[in-house]
Design an enzyme around this catalytic site. Structure first.
Site, PDB file in Angstrom:
ATOM      1  N   ASP A  68      17.553  14.890 -13.931  1.00 12.02           N
ATOM      2  CA  ASP A  68      16.213  14.154 -14.841  1.00 12.02           C
ATOM      3  C   ASP A  68      16.096  12.904 -14.428  1.00 12.02           C
ATOM      4  O   ASP A  68      16.934  12.139 -13.951  1.00 12.02           O
ATOM      5  CB  ASP A  68      16.686  14.231 -16.383  1.00 12.02           C
ATOM      6  CG  ASP A  68      16.280  15.459 -16.925  1.00 12.02           C
ATOM      7  OD1 ASP A  68      16.256  16.497 -16.176  1.00 12.02           O
ATOM      8  OD2 ASP A  68      16.410  15.681 -18.115  1.00 12.02           O
ATOM      9  N   HIS A 119       8.718  15.617 -16.259  1.00 10.76           N
ATOM     10  CA  HIS A 119       9.670  15.097 -17.354  1.00 10.76           C
ATOM     11  C   HIS A 119       8.639  14.093 -18.128  1.00 10.76           C
ATOM     12  O   HIS A 119       9.178  12.985 -18.425  1.00 10.76           O
ATOM     13  CB  HIS A 119      10.792  14.334 -16.514  1.00 10.76           C
ATOM     14  CG  HIS A 119      11.987  14.196 -17.775  1.00 10.76           C
ATOM     15  ND1 HIS A 119      12.332  15.202 -18.532  1.00 10.76           N
ATOM     16  CD2 HIS A 119      13.059  13.260 -17.745  1.00 10.76           C
ATOM     17  CE1 HIS A 119      13.267  14.667 -19.396  1.00 10.76           C
ATOM     18  NE2 HIS A 119      13.879  13.360 -18.839  1.00 10.76           N
ATOM     19  N   HIS A 123       8.332   8.739 -20.116  1.00 13.70           N
ATOM     20  CA  HIS A 123       9.478   9.060 -20.722  1.00 13.70           C
ATOM     21  C   HIS A 123       9.548   8.500 -22.056  1.00 13.70           C
ATOM     22  O   HIS A 123      10.558   7.847 -22.490  1.00 13.70           O
ATOM     23  CB  HIS A 123      10.789   8.669 -20.075  1.00 13.70           C
ATOM     24  CG  HIS A 123      12.201   9.367 -20.118  1.00 13.70           C
ATOM     25  ND1 HIS A 123      12.927   9.158 -21.145  1.00 13.70           N
ATOM     26  CD2 HIS A 123      12.887  10.172 -19.710  1.00 13.70           C
ATOM     27  CE1 HIS A 123      13.995   9.514 -21.320  1.00 13.70           C
ATOM     28  NE2 HIS A 123      13.914  10.400 -20.326  1.00 13.70           N
ATOM     29  N   HIS A 222      21.616  13.345 -14.369  1.00 12.04           N
ATOM     30  CA  HIS A 222      20.782  12.357 -14.025  1.00 12.04           C
ATOM     31  C   HIS A 222      20.843  11.760 -12.790  1.00 12.04           C
ATOM     32  O   HIS A 222      21.779  11.061 -12.588  1.00 12.04           O
ATOM     33  CB  HIS A 222      20.436  11.358 -15.228  1.00 12.04           C
ATOM     34  CG  HIS A 222      20.244  11.558 -16.403  1.00 12.04           C
ATOM     35  ND1 HIS A 222      20.995  12.293 -17.398  1.00 12.04           N
ATOM     36  CD2 HIS A 222      18.900  11.701 -17.105  1.00 12.04           C
ATOM     37  CE1 HIS A 222      20.354  12.674 -18.462  1.00 12.04           C
ATOM     38  NE2 HIS A 222      19.033  12.310 -18.273  1.00 12.04           N
TER      39      HIS A 222
END
Length: 260
Positions: A68, A119, A123, A222
């Site tokens: 991510d 995503h 964010h 991540h």
């Protein structure tokens, strides 16, 4: 004459051997590799037992690697290098503004065979805390930004029908919105908790303890975290040593509905 013939034949034999192309070692020979490709239908699925009742149909020892928040020039290239060395393909859930800022990395993900997914644009923590229309706008802008960065153009249909909520902050209304678009929502089955500061060795130990207990699943990491980028080579080596197998998820035909 027999002696001359013998020398001639020997010389020809040497020439033939030297002229044969060298047999290059298979680039993935001895690597962890990607054991199989799983096609996931664009059907508004909700996947990952951390937040949903169901997940991908993985057998014992199978894992799906997901990353991510990227791309990030300080860390994503190191993750890609480690994956390429082991011939492993993963899924990257990109933030739209990061993809726009680093389109070279977004294109590299595609070129190296990874799955590029979404995503959100900015964010927010979390989309569920925003008014519905603002949350949808952020999701949709993320689709467009990532597709333009990775592929050079965008349409009403995101190229890959895979989305992950930042911080897993979904709502029934947003899940329905994505489901109506035929976009699958990815959660996770386990993670390394790499949003918490720790050494790569500590992170590897934590992740492997969780994986050895669960034995399969969608793993969340991540690629923007330096500790994760430094951990990935050892993690892939550990997967190989323990007989785990990496599954690469791809869309089974991108047929998502146009946005309302």
């Amino acid at each position: 004459m027999p002696g001359l013939l013998r020398h001639t034949v020997a010389a020809l034999a040497v020439f033939c051997v030297l002229s044969l192309p060298a047999r290059a070692a298979a680039p993935c020979e001895g690597a962890l590799g990607t054991s199989r490709v799983m096609e996931v239908p664009a059907a508004g699925l909700q996947l990952g037992t951390k937040h949903f009742p169901q997940t991908l149909d993985l057998t014992d020892g199978e894992v799906v690697l997901t990353f991510d928040d990227g791309p990030h020039p300080g860390t994503t290239p190191a993750v890609l290098k480690a994956l390429a060395k082991e011939c492993v393909r993963a899924t990257f859930f990109l933030i739209g503004r990061n993809a726009s800022a680093h389109p070279d990395l977004a294109r590299r993900l595609v070129a190296e065979g990874h799955t590029v997914a979404y995503h959100s644009q900015t964010h927010p923590m979390t989309l569920a805390d925003l008014p519905f229309d603002k949350a949808v706008a952020d999701i949709e802008k993320g689709f467009v930004s990532v597709d333009k960065a990775a592929y050079g153009s965008a349409s009403a249909h995101p190229r890959t029908p895979f989305f992950r909520f930042p911080g897993f902050g979904s709502s029934p209304e947003l899940l329905k919105y994505l489901g109506d678009r035929g976009i699958d929502t990815f959660g996770a089955d386990l993670w390394a908790s790499d949003w918490n500061p720790m050494t790569p060795d500590q992170q590897l130990k934590l992740l492997m303890e969780r994986l050895d207990h669960q034995r399969r699943g969608i793993i969340l990491l991540h690629d923007t975290r330096e500790q994760t980028a430094r951990m990935v080579p050892a993690f892939l080596a550990e997967l190989k040593a323990k007989g785990y197998r990496v599954v690469h998820v791809v869309p089974a035909g991108v047929t998502t509905a146009a946005k309302p």
